[in-house]
Motif scaffolding. Structure first.
Motif, PDB file in Angstrom:
ATOM      1  N   ILE A 189      53.288 -94.170  -0.317  1.00 26.12           N
ATOM      2  CA  ILE A 189      52.834 -92.893   0.385  1.00 26.12           C
ATOM      3  C   ILE A 189      52.628 -92.129  -1.096  1.00 26.12           C
ATOM      4  CG2 ILE A 189      54.934 -91.988   0.261  1.00 26.12           C
ATOM      5  CD1 ILE A 189      54.518 -90.386   2.318  1.00 26.12           C
ATOM      6  N   VAL A 190      50.941 -91.973  -0.925  1.00 23.82           N
ATOM      7  CA  VAL A 190      49.706 -91.060  -1.392  1.00 23.82           C
ATOM      8  C   VAL A 190      50.186 -89.682  -1.255  1.00 23.82           C
ATOM      9  CG1 VAL A 190      47.735 -90.548  -2.292  1.00 23.82           C
ATOM     10  CG2 VAL A 190      48.500 -92.849  -2.222  1.00 23.82           C
ATOM     11  N   PHE A 191      50.901 -88.299  -1.306  1.00 25.20           N
ATOM     12  CA  PHE A 191      50.349 -86.817  -0.847  1.00 25.20           C
ATOM     13  C   PHE A 191      49.025 -86.346  -1.749  1.00 25.20           C
ATOM     14  CE2 PHE A 191      55.505 -87.656  -0.979  1.00 25.20           C
ATOM     15  CZ  PHE A 191      55.695 -87.493  -0.083  1.00 25.20           C
ATOM     16  N   GLN A 192      48.295 -85.790  -0.973  1.00 29.96           N
ATOM     17  CA  GLN A 192      47.240 -85.239  -1.900  1.00 29.96           C
ATOM     18  C   GLN A 192      47.324 -83.964  -1.483  1.00 29.96           C
ATOM     19  OE1 GLN A 192      43.856 -87.994  -0.589  1.00 29.96           O
ATOM     20  NE2 GLN A 192      44.151 -86.671   0.904  1.00 29.96           N
ATOM     21  N   ALA A 193      47.274 -82.813  -2.784  1.00 28.28           N
ATOM     22  CA  ALA A 193      47.762 -81.656  -3.069  1.00 28.28           C
ATOM     23  C   ALA A 193      47.099 -80.807  -3.469  1.00 28.28           C
ATOM     24  CB  ALA A 193      49.599 -81.743  -3.854  1.00 28.28           C
ATOM     25  N   GLY A 194      46.929 -79.770  -3.529  1.00 32.30           N
ATOM     26  CA  GLY A 194      45.703 -78.976  -4.106  1.00 32.30           C
ATOM     27  C   GLY A 194      46.522 -78.040  -5.124  1.00 32.30           C
ATOM     28  N   VAL A 195      46.208 -77.408  -4.935  1.00 36.57           N
ATOM     29  CA  VAL A 195      46.531 -75.504  -6.527  1.00 36.57           C
ATOM     30  C   VAL A 195      48.616 -76.074  -6.339  1.00 36.57           C
ATOM     31  CG1 VAL A 195      47.066 -73.641  -7.052  1.00 36.57           C
ATOM     32  CG2 VAL A 195      44.601 -74.754  -6.219  1.00 36.57           C
ATOM     33  N   VAL A 196      49.188 -76.201  -6.993  1.00 33.73           N
ATOM     34  CA  VAL A 196      51.136 -76.178  -7.127  1.00 33.73           C
ATOM     35  C   VAL A 196      51.029 -74.644  -7.882  1.00 33.73           C
ATOM     36  CG1 VAL A 196      53.249 -76.851  -7.816  1.00 33.73           C
ATOM     37  CG2 VAL A 196      50.472 -79.281  -7.991  1.00 33.73           C
ATOM     38  N   ILE A 197      51.551 -73.967  -7.288  1.00 31.66           N
ATOM     39  CA  ILE A 197      51.919 -72.425  -7.261  1.00 31.66           C
ATOM     40  C   ILE A 197      53.496 -72.501  -7.534  1.00 31.66           C
ATOM     41  CG2 ILE A 197      52.362 -70.352  -7.223  1.00 31.66           C
ATOM     42  CD1 ILE A 197      49.887 -71.374  -6.987  1.00 31.66           C
ATOM     43  N   GLY A 198      53.878 -72.508  -9.038  1.00 34.46           N
ATOM     44  CA  GLY A 198      55.197 -72.738  -9.263  1.00 34.46           C
ATOM     45  C   GLY A 198      55.723 -72.340 -11.609  1.00 34.46           C
ATOM     46  N   SER A 199      56.318 -71.616 -11.312  1.00 39.36           N
ATOM     47  CA  SER A 199      56.218 -71.059 -13.011  1.00 39.36           C
ATOM     48  C   SER A 199      56.257 -72.057 -14.045  1.00 39.36           C
ATOM     49  CB  SER A 199      58.099 -70.521 -13.361  1.00 39.36           C
ATOM     50  OG  SER A 199      58.906 -71.505 -12.955  1.00 39.36           O
ATOM     51  N   GLY A 200      55.338 -71.903 -14.306  1.00 42.35           N
ATOM     52  CA  GLY A 200      55.250 -73.029 -15.671  1.00 42.35           C
ATOM     53  C   GLY A 200      53.543 -74.288 -15.611  1.00 42.35           C
ATOM     54  N   SER A 201      53.140 -73.749 -13.360  1.00 40.15           N
ATOM     55  CA  SER A 201      52.200 -74.328 -13.266  1.00 40.15           C
ATOM     56  C   SER A 201      51.131 -74.584 -13.858  1.00 40.15           C
ATOM     57  CB  SER A 201      52.145 -74.488 -11.797  1.00 40.15           C
ATOM     58  OG  SER A 201      51.646 -73.637 -11.003  1.00 40.15           O
ATOM     59  N   ALA A 202      49.864 -74.910 -14.690  1.00 40.74           N
ATOM     60  CA  ALA A 202      48.473 -74.895 -14.867  1.00 40.74           C
ATOM     61  C   ALA A 202      48.064 -73.645 -14.107  1.00 40.74           C
ATOM     62  CB  ALA A 202      47.994 -76.238 -15.426  1.00 40.74           C
ATOM     63  N   SER A 203      47.722 -73.969 -12.753  1.00 42.83           N
ATOM     64  CA  SER A 203      47.201 -73.277 -11.674  1.00 42.83           C
ATOM     65  C   SER A 203      47.500 -72.423 -11.953  1.00 42.83           C
ATOM     66  CB  SER A 203      47.653 -73.823 -10.700  1.00 42.83           C
ATOM     67  OG  SER A 203      46.727 -75.590 -10.457  1.00 42.83           O
TER      68      SER A 203
END
Length: 506
Positions: free
Chosen positions: A143-157
């Motif tokens: 299974i391949v999950f195709q995700a965009g901008v990830v929002i969370g503490s410490g994420s580069a985006s």
């Protein structure tokens, strides 16, 4: 019921480092494959997993890591801005695919990237699509999950959004600030990754995943401003901002180095939204629904305020940064090595000195000539390095592999020795080692400080000679200030103990 065996690649990264403890909590037996296992020495879950050293380009080490494994999580992706990383990533994916099929693995789970169809993709998006296709063709249910901008503490985006919004009262921006983006909260990414372990074998395809909100990048910045208690920023879209120029801008005004900014910005050149919601028929949304953007920002800010950031982009490897550890001293024979060695006896107890050592960098700085450190940090930024603004994840405690401004924690002997490896752009390899030992007759302490530089050719020798005049100020200042800080702490502790002893009981 037999406990399922899981192999996680990318456990030293932002996503993998958060997934592992969740798999352990759900009863999986976890093995992690790491090129540099020492980076996992101090993570809280290290005693509960099997850590094996290996490289995804080394077929033998991958085959060994696959033995007895039921599920493989493929969570690695190069964020290099240069080099032939596309072919290297495809080769690694083929190595994993072949080893997984030979070992009888029942599922591969890969986190890829959300991307539009029919567009000429950036090299990084193109590479992630290619890796997904290789794994899907492996013969192992994937299974391949195709995700965009990830929002969370410490994420580069998220960090890029945060710093651009907080630093700039007015935002001259590239035209891609008007592109549509469908961000997803880190908690939802982890939800999908965990749920994938329970899928039946007939599921073998890619799925788009994203949060409930479709926003323009400018709206994301102003959504952050509202949650952070800032006024919304006026944003002007300027067509002159090419991806290359935008990455230089991000490199200068945020802690994100150019090598990481380039692939992030390249991926923002398109509308990146979910084109199908088929995942809902395979993995129903989490209870309460997917997390909205503003709530994801709120949760990330709360984590930062509480000092509970689990993993961060800061601890990812930096393109072009030296990664070889300091050679043992007998191996120095025959090499040109420059050192600056200093020590100071102190009345401070060793514990106080260690607390100052372990808390160095970040907001506390480097205890000498702040202007010189700041200028060197800006110079590093101008040539695409990490500079000083990367800071550190925890203000008081370090782990092996942590980033500290332009340094990386290479060795940590808690209570006695800290060795930092430089990741700034210099013509050679550099280390800074700080240590403490008890003083003579067990009284006070002795603080040791050593800077080590292996020059690369003539430029390296000239570089060391050019900064030599500043060493007497910078390094001697460090010794003096660190010892004074520790002595003041020891004195304060003694006064507090004396005050408590003088108070009458009950």
């Amino acid at each position: 019921m037999t406990t399922r065996q899981v192999l996680v690649t990318g456990a030293t990264g932002y996503i993998g480092g958060r997934l592992v403890p969740r798999l352990l909590a759900d009863g999986f037996t976890v093995r992690v494959l790491a090129r540099s296992p020492q980076k996992l020495t101090d993570v809280p879950w290290a005693p509960d997993v099997e850590i094996v050293q290996g490289d995804l380009h080394d077929a033998d080490s991958v085959r060994d890591a696959m033995r007895g494994i039921d599920i493989v999580y493929y969570l690695v992706h190069s964020m290099r801005a240069s080099g032939d990383f596309e072919e290297e990533e495809s080769d690694a994916a083929r190595t994993v695919a072949e080893a997984a099929e030979a070992a009888g693995v029942s599922r591969i789970v890969y986190l890829g990237a959300l991307h539009p169809d029919g567009e000429k993709l950036s090299r990084h998006l193109r590479s992630r699509v290619a890796v997904g296709r290789i794994l899907l063709a492996s013969g192992v249910p994937t299974i391949v999950f195709q995700a965009g901008v990830v929002i969370g503490s410490g994420s580069a985006s998220f960090e890029m959004i945060r710093h651009l919004t907080e630093v700039l009262p007015y935002m001259p921006a590239p035209k891609w600030v008007r592109n549509r983006i469908q961000p997803i909260a880190i908690r939802d990414v982890l939800f999908y990754l965990r749920a994938a372990a329970d899928l039946p074998p007939e599921v073998n395809r890619a799925f788009d995943i994203g949060g409930p909100d479709i926003l323009r990048y400018g709206q994301m910045m102003n959504g952050y401003a509202v949650e952070a208690g800032l006024r919304q920023r006026p944003i002007a879209s300027l067509p002159v901002f090419t991806p290359w120029l935008a990455s230089q801008w991000v490199n200068l005004v945020t802690p994100i180095p150019r090598s990481l900014a380039v692939p992030i910005i390249e991926s923002l050149q398109y509308d990146c939204v979910v084109q199908e919601t088929d995942i809902d028929g395979v993995i129903p949304p989490p209870e309460g629904g997917l997390t909205g953007y503003r709530k994801a920002v709120r949760l990330a800010l709360a984590k930062m305020r509480d000092g509970a950031v689990e993993t961060s982009w800061r601890n990812s490897s930096v393109d072009g940064a030296p990664s070889d550890p300091l050679p043992s001293e007998p191996d120095w024979a025959g090499h040109t090595v420059y050192t600056d060695v200093r020590e100071r006896a102190s009345t401070a107890n060793p514990a106080s000195v260690w607390r100052v050592i372990e808390g160095i960098g970040g907001e506390r700085g480097w205890y000498s000539f702040p202007l010189a450190w700041a200028l060197r940090g800006w110079a590093d930024k101008l040539v695409g390095g990490v500079g000083l603004t990367r800071g550190r994840l925890d203000p008081d405690r370090l782990q092996t592999g942590d980033a500290v401004d332009w340094w990386r924690v290479e060795r940590l002997e808690r209570g006695s020795r800290l060795r930092l490896r430089a990741e700034m752009r210099v013509p050679g390899r550099a280390w800074l080692e700080l240590s403490v030992e008890p003083g003579e007759q067990g009284s006070g302490s002795i603080y040791h400080q050593r800077a080590i530089f292996f020059p690369q050719g003539l430029p390296g020798r000239l570089y060391w000679l050019s900064i030599l005049p500043f060493h007497g100020i910078i390094f001697s200042g460090m010794v003096n200030r660190i010892v004074l800080e520790a002595e003041a702490e020891t004195q304060a502790e003694a006064e507090a103990e004396a005050a408590n002893a003088e108070q009458p009981e009950g």
